[in-house]
Scaffold this active site. Sequence first.
Site, PDB file in Angstrom:
ATOM      1  N   CYS A 143      -0.935 127.887 -84.122  1.00 33.49           N
ATOM      2  CA  CYS A 143      -0.772 129.328 -84.285  1.00 33.49           C
ATOM      3  C   CYS A 143      -1.937 129.818 -85.137  1.00 33.49           C
ATOM      4  O   CYS A 143      -2.677 129.023 -85.710  1.00 33.49           O
ATOM      5  CB  CYS A 143       0.556 129.668 -84.970  1.00 33.49           C
ATOM      6  N   ARG A 198      -5.850 130.321 -80.582  1.00 36.75           N
ATOM      7  CA  ARG A 198      -4.884 129.399 -81.158  1.00 36.75           C
ATOM      8  C   ARG A 198      -3.462 129.661 -80.671  1.00 36.75           C
ATOM      9  O   ARG A 198      -2.546 128.903 -80.990  1.00 36.75           O
ATOM     10  CB  ARG A 198      -4.918 129.492 -82.691  1.00 36.75           C
ATOM     11  N   TRP A 231       1.889 130.500 -80.776  1.00 36.89           N
ATOM     12  CA  TRP A 231       2.036 129.629 -79.615  1.00 36.89           C
ATOM     13  C   TRP A 231       3.443 129.055 -79.701  1.00 36.89           C
ATOM     14  O   TRP A 231       3.757 128.283 -80.589  1.00 36.89           O
ATOM     15  CB  TRP A 231       0.973 128.528 -79.625  1.00 36.89           C
ATOM     16  N   ASN A 280       2.137 128.410 -89.616  1.00 35.23           N
ATOM     17  CA  ASN A 280       1.520 127.564 -88.603  1.00 35.23           C
ATOM     18  C   ASN A 280       1.949 126.140 -88.881  1.00 35.23           C
ATOM     19  O   ASN A 280       1.595 125.568 -89.908  1.00 35.23           O
ATOM     20  CB  ASN A 280      -0.014 127.683 -88.665  1.00 35.23           C
ATOM     21  N   GLY A 281       2.740 125.565 -87.994  1.00 29.98           N
ATOM     22  CA  GLY A 281       3.229 124.212 -88.189  1.00 29.98           C
ATOM     23  C   GLY A 281       4.644 124.060 -87.685  1.00 29.98           C
ATOM     24  O   GLY A 281       5.160 124.914 -86.958  1.00 29.98           O
ATOM     25  N   SER A 304     -11.935 115.150 -75.105  1.00 28.43           N
ATOM     26  CA  SER A 304     -12.581 114.199 -76.014  1.00 28.43           C
ATOM     27  C   SER A 304     -12.392 112.765 -75.529  1.00 28.43           C
ATOM     28  O   SER A 304     -13.294 111.928 -75.677  1.00 28.43           O
ATOM     29  CB  SER A 304     -12.024 114.364 -77.431  1.00 28.43           C
ATOM     30  N   GLN A 329     -12.710 117.910 -80.908  1.00 33.55           N
ATOM     31  CA  GLN A 329     -13.503 119.121 -81.092  1.00 33.55           C
ATOM     32  C   GLN A 329     -13.081 119.849 -82.366  1.00 33.55           C
ATOM     33  O   GLN A 329     -13.906 120.221 -83.185  1.00 33.55           O
ATOM     34  CB  GLN A 329     -13.351 120.041 -79.867  1.00 33.55           C
ATOM     35  N   SER A 330     -11.785 120.054 -82.532  1.00 33.32           N
ATOM     36  CA  SER A 330     -11.290 120.825 -83.675  1.00 33.32           C
ATOM     37  C   SER A 330     -11.184 119.996 -84.943  1.00 33.32           C
ATOM     38  O   SER A 330     -11.208 120.540 -86.047  1.00 33.32           O
ATOM     39  CB  SER A 330      -9.909 121.405 -83.350  1.00 33.32           C
ATOM     40  N   GLU A 353     -12.901 114.799 -66.091  1.00 40.54           N
ATOM     41  CA  GLU A 353     -13.120 116.036 -66.825  1.00 40.54           C
ATOM     42  C   GLU A 353     -13.193 117.235 -65.883  1.00 40.54           C
ATOM     43  O   GLU A 353     -12.652 118.306 -66.176  1.00 40.54           O
ATOM     44  CB  GLU A 353     -14.398 115.922 -67.657  1.00 40.54           C
ATOM     45  N   LYS A 404     -10.729 120.529 -65.933  1.00 39.43           N
ATOM     46  CA  LYS A 404     -11.191 121.911 -66.028  1.00 39.43           C
ATOM     47  C   LYS A 404     -10.592 122.770 -64.911  1.00 39.43           C
ATOM     48  O   LYS A 404     -10.184 123.905 -65.134  1.00 39.43           O
ATOM     49  CB  LYS A 404     -12.723 121.974 -65.958  1.00 39.43           C
ATOM     50  N   GLU A 441      -6.957 123.368 -65.772  1.00 45.35           N
ATOM     51  CA  GLU A 441      -6.775 124.207 -66.960  1.00 45.35           C
ATOM     52  C   GLU A 441      -6.917 125.689 -66.657  1.00 45.35           C
ATOM     53  O   GLU A 441      -6.087 126.497 -67.096  1.00 45.35           O
ATOM     54  CB  GLU A 441      -7.797 123.824 -68.037  1.00 45.35           C
ATOM     55  N   HIS A 494      -6.896 101.905 -52.406  1.00 45.15           N
ATOM     56  CA  HIS A 494      -5.627 101.454 -52.982  1.00 45.15           C
ATOM     57  C   HIS A 494      -4.627 102.600 -53.107  1.00 45.15           C
ATOM     58  O   HIS A 494      -3.762 102.566 -53.974  1.00 45.15           O
ATOM     59  CB  HIS A 494      -5.877 100.808 -54.347  1.00 45.15           C
ATOM     60  N   LYS A 541      -6.264 126.223 -77.916  1.00 50.82           N
ATOM     61  CA  LYS A 541      -7.585 125.607 -78.034  1.00 50.82           C
ATOM     62  C   LYS A 541      -7.518 124.172 -78.522  1.00 50.82           C
ATOM     63  O   LYS A 541      -8.102 123.283 -77.938  1.00 50.82           O
ATOM     64  CB  LYS A 541      -8.459 126.444 -78.960  1.00 50.82           C
TER      65      LYS A 541
END
Length: 711
Positions: free
Chosen positions: A49, A80, A135, A162-163, A407, A452-453, A584, A588, A591, A607, A706
């Site tokens: 958040c 966020r 969020w 936030n949490g 990542s 990243q974060s 990746e 994308k 997403e 297979h 994010k």
Amino acid sequence: AVVSTQSTGSCSYRLFSEFELRLSITVLLVLSLPLIYPKPSPLEPKRMCGIFAYLNFCTPCQRKKIYEILLRGLERLEYRGYDSAGLAVDFPEEGVHIARKQGKVKMLRNMVFDVEKAQYDTIAITHVGIAHTRWATHGEPSERNAHPQSSGEHSTFLCVHNGIITNFKDIKKFLESKQYVFTSETDTEVIPKLAHYIYHNSEEEKLSFTDVVERCISQLEGAFALVFKSRLFPDQIVAVKRGSPLLVGIKSENQITMDKVNITYRGRQASGDRPFSPPGTSAEYFFASDASALIEHTDRVIYLEDDDITSIVDGTLRITRLADHAKTDESTSRQITTLRLQLQEIMKGNFSTFMQKEIFEQPESLLNTMRGRIDFATNTVNLGGLAHHAVDLMRCRRIIVIASGTSFHSGVATRQLMEELSELPVVVELSSDFLDRQTPVFRDDVCIFVSQSGETADTLNALKYCKSRGALLVGITNTVGSAISRETDCGIHINAGPEIGVASTKAYTSQIVSIVMLSILIGRDRISKQKRCAEIIQGLKDLPDLVREVLKLDDQILSLAKDLHEEKSLLLMGRGYNYATCLEGALKVKEVSYMHSEGILSGELKHGPLALEDENMPCVLVVLKDKTYEKCHNALQQVIARHCRPITICEQGDEDVQSMSFRSIALPPVVDCLKCILAIIPLQLLSFHLAVLRGLDVDCPRNLAKSVTTE
């Protein structure tokens, strides 16, 4: 010698045999393992958040401007979370005014400024406003579940959060027994109600705002960042950090000469204790979950640490900690640092979305990742963040790369090179699965955490697990001051610049370059690898220009997207370095365009995945000239035999592959381990154009945020 007590009560003595001595030592070591390697207390799950708060002390400010500052702060933090948003400000006649709205911040903005209130034009000399973008985790996105959450009808205490509070059910049950009524489904609502209960049921005559918050958080379990506002303590604010990120910005008309704020400990006081007092008669303070929300106001910030309680009373900022939480080696002050972030870095500029901007920023972001770290004249790499641990890196017995999402894919993309240059086993692990298996980790392992974060919950949990087992911890992040950068022994800051779009683009390619440089550093002393390292370094030198050349294919990729945007599925196939490219690229597409897509190792085609291939299934194959070229070429022939119309990513001048393709995207040649960087860019552009053609919000895809700070 051992003492043996007989039935008669007498004692006899004898010497251990060598076998008995070895056995006894082994047993003692086994029994002491839980003490040597204690089971880690995992970091609590956190939710993503955005928190923003503003206090203007003796700084006259129109209330309309206060609203604008809060709303702009939320808009900077919207990546966020964007399920709902809210804020709380003071009105002279009405008291606290709370505005909450389901949807994005612009919905809250419309709600706030559509309501005609004369007080918008009044001036506040000193004022506290708090705001939040959510969020959803506990409770669906709705107005009643949005923040700020209140202690009750009169909003005596308010907080934004936030949490996640893991013991909120127990606290809620207790408060309900005390006749408190809950109106939301959130875990957050227990916090202001608990603060209200503590204040009105204290045996002491009068508690300060900090006292109330301190006693409140002592009852909370979990990870959180909290900012409190209270009608009982006007013009005061209290913030707490435990696990989730939070920083304080300071702005003053006069120059800020203090470079640190000393910490006050309950029960004892740090020597030379001094809080921050404004250099003049006025000051402005900003609290935020991320520096991007502060940079347009100030560049002087304090990064709070876990268990810091920050209060501002009469314009003076004080940081408090409980004495029993203090560690012998912890810092007794918090530095007032200067942000390097520039406002234009978090603006869209001439681009329609942040994702598009960040894709086209990659030539510069890659250059920034390498700047000052590679000497192209001598073909050497110098990573200052690893300087004190370079010998340990080269002496390790195993390398474990631990990450999630994009990542993780950067680890898969560089695994082969790291194995080649280090001549060590390299394992790439998904953070969540790594923890589920309780993977064995040893003291001579090197564990590399990529995020990243720098705040990803699963990766942080894995970090703490590995730390308790004595491994060397290396962090690779894009965020200075993040949890991973603080908790690891050494690391690399990828210097990609702010990434606002939820779908990671430039951070991915910078992560790959960072791990490539790390691999060269590990293998630099092997004479047999020096020619290979020099070849890669020269490839890195040309990389930004080659990326610019690939970006010129944007119109061609837009044309391809127009052919594909109505499809329901897309398969991507490759192997070697470009298996990660397919993973990746598929991520994308999923997403941002919500199209089903799957990255497939082309060696596994026979297979199972080959059953999906027919004339109606769009398929992208990465067929670049490296060691797997012939095998990828065979995979291309197999899909053609099933009447598939393949789209290929190939090299310039490869007429054979182009002649076999329905559509082809030709890339310039580069050293094999860097081809994955050039190959991912067309897929990033493709996912962007697919989303735009489908009429979707590229920067804020549904159900995502994010950085994932929840398990």
